[in-house]
Design a protein around this motif. Sequence first.
Motif, short mmCIF file in Angstrom:
data_model
loop_
_atom_site.label_atom_id
_atom_site.label_comp_id
_atom_site.label_asym_id
_atom_site.label_seq_id
_atom_site.Cartn_x
_atom_site.Cartn_y
_atom_site.Cartn_z
N ALA A 140 2.37 6.29 -7.08
CA ALA A 140 1.23 6.79 -7.86
C ALA A 140 1.47 8.20 -8.38
O ALA A 140 0.82 8.63 -9.33
CB ALA A 140 -0.04 6.75 -7.01
N ALA A 141 2.38 8.93 -7.75
CA ALA A 141 2.71 10.27 -8.26
C ALA A 141 3.24 10.16 -9.68
O ALA A 141 2.76 10.85 -10.59
CB ALA A 141 3.74 10.94 -7.35
N ALA A 151 2.75 1.61 -3.32
CA ALA A 151 1.85 1.97 -4.41
C ALA A 151 1.46 3.45 -4.34
O ALA A 151 1.41 4.14 -5.35
CB ALA A 151 0.59 1.10 -4.37
N ALA A 152 1.21 3.92 -3.10
CA ALA A 152 0.83 5.32 -2.94
C ALA A 152 1.98 6.25 -3.35
O ALA A 152 1.77 7.25 -4.03
CB ALA A 152 0.43 5.58 -1.49
N ARG A 153 3.19 5.88 -2.95
CA ARG A 153 4.34 6.72 -3.29
C ARG A 153 4.59 6.72 -4.79
O ARG A 153 4.98 7.72 -5.38
CB ARG A 153 5.59 6.20 -2.57
CG ARG A 153 5.59 6.51 -1.09
CD ARG A 153 6.82 5.96 -0.41
NE ARG A 153 6.73 6.17 1.04
CZ ARG A 153 7.45 5.52 1.94
NH1 ARG A 153 8.32 4.60 1.55
NH2 ARG A 153 7.32 5.77 3.23
N ALA A 200 0.84 -1.21 0.00
CA ALA A 200 0.00 0.00 0.00
C ALA A 200 0.87 1.25 0.00
O ALA A 200 0.65 2.18 -0.79
CB ALA A 200 -0.92 -0.01 1.22
N THR A 201 1.86 1.26 0.89
CA THR A 201 2.75 2.42 0.98
C THR A 201 3.51 2.63 -0.33
O THR A 201 3.56 3.75 -0.86
CB THR A 201 3.74 2.22 2.14
OG1 THR A 201 3.01 2.07 3.35
CG2 THR A 201 4.68 3.41 2.25
N ASP A 206 4.12 -2.10 -10.34
CA ASP A 206 3.37 -2.14 -9.10
C ASP A 206 3.27 -3.58 -8.62
O ASP A 206 2.41 -4.34 -9.05
CB ASP A 206 1.98 -1.55 -9.33
CG ASP A 206 1.18 -1.47 -8.04
OD1 ASP A 206 1.81 -1.50 -6.96
OD2 ASP A 206 -0.04 -1.40 -8.12
#
Lengths: 128, 128
Positions: A86-87, A82-84, A79-80, A122
Motif C-alpha cells: 500500500a505504500a 497488501a499492507a506492505r 493482508a500482510t 493486489d
Amino acid sequence: MELRHLRYFVAVAETGSLTIAAEQRLHTSQPSLSRQIRDLEDEVRAELFSRSARGVELTASGKAFLDHARLALAQVDAATEAARRAAQPAKQAFALGFQTGEEITWLPRAMQILRDELPDIDVTVSSS
Amino acid sequence: MELRHLRYFVAVAETGSLTIAAEQRLHTSQPSLSRQIRDLEDEVRAELFSRSARGVELTASGKAFLDHARLALAQVDAATEAARRAAQPAKQAFALGFQTGEEITWLPRAMQILRDELPDIDVTVSSS
DNA sequence: TCTGGTTACGTAGTCCGTAAAGATT
DNA sequence: AATCTTTACGGACTACGTAACCAGA
C-alpha cells in the motif's frame, strides 16, 4: 482460537500424523501438538480427526474445516502483502478463485507465484 | 502473528482509539493493546496507524490491511460453522461477495444473519 | 492542563519439551 | 512388541495490569 491452531491443524491434516507434522513440519514436540489439536477441537466443538494406532485421519468436520482454515491463512498472508504494497499505490486487484470441495493445496503457492511475477497487483482470495 | 493481533487491530481501527478499544471492546488494558499493535506493525513491517494526541488514524497500509483482516476473521468463523455443520450433511453452499475498497463492516453481521435464517446452508466469504 | 499513547516492570497464564503411560495392530 | 497418541509435570516465554512518563492541542 489462534492462527497457531490453524497452522498446526493444516500440517497434521496434510501429513496424516501428529508425529510427522510435529517433527518435520512444525519443529515442535509431538505431545505439545497433540494438546493444541485437542484444544482446537474443544473450541470448535467438533471432532476434526479420528485417531488410530496408524496416525490420524480427517473426519467430515475436519475436511470442512480444512478448506476454510487454508483460506483464512492465505487471507492473512494477503493482508500482510497488501499492507506492505500500500505504500506504493497498487494499480490493479486480482482475485484467485476456487471451488469448495476441490483440493486447494495449490492455492497459497499459486498466490505466491502471482505476487512474485506481478508485484504491482493486489492478489486476494475468492471462494465460491 | 496471531488472530489476537487481527482482532485487536480491527477494534482499534473501528474505534479510532486505543483507549476506547481496550476498555470498551477488548476488555484489556490500553498499554497492553498498544504493545500488541506495535508488535503487529513490526511483523507486517508497515505503519498501520498514524498516532496523534486525539487518537489513531488508519494509514493507507492500515486501510489495505483492514479489509483482509476482516475477511480472515470471517473465514475463521466460517471454518468453525462449517465444521459443526458437517456432522449433518450440508445441502447447499452460499458465497457472500463484496468489492474491495468498499466498507465491509456489515459482512460478519450479514453472515451471521444468513446462518441464523438458513442453518442448512454453508455460508462462506468471497472477495473479488 | 487535559487527553491519549508509550515505556517500565512485576505477575500470571500458557505454551513447550521431557518422561512415562495408554492403546491398537 | 512396535508404533502412535495421550497424560503428567517442570521450565520458559510472553501477554497482561499497574504505575509512571511523554507529547500534542
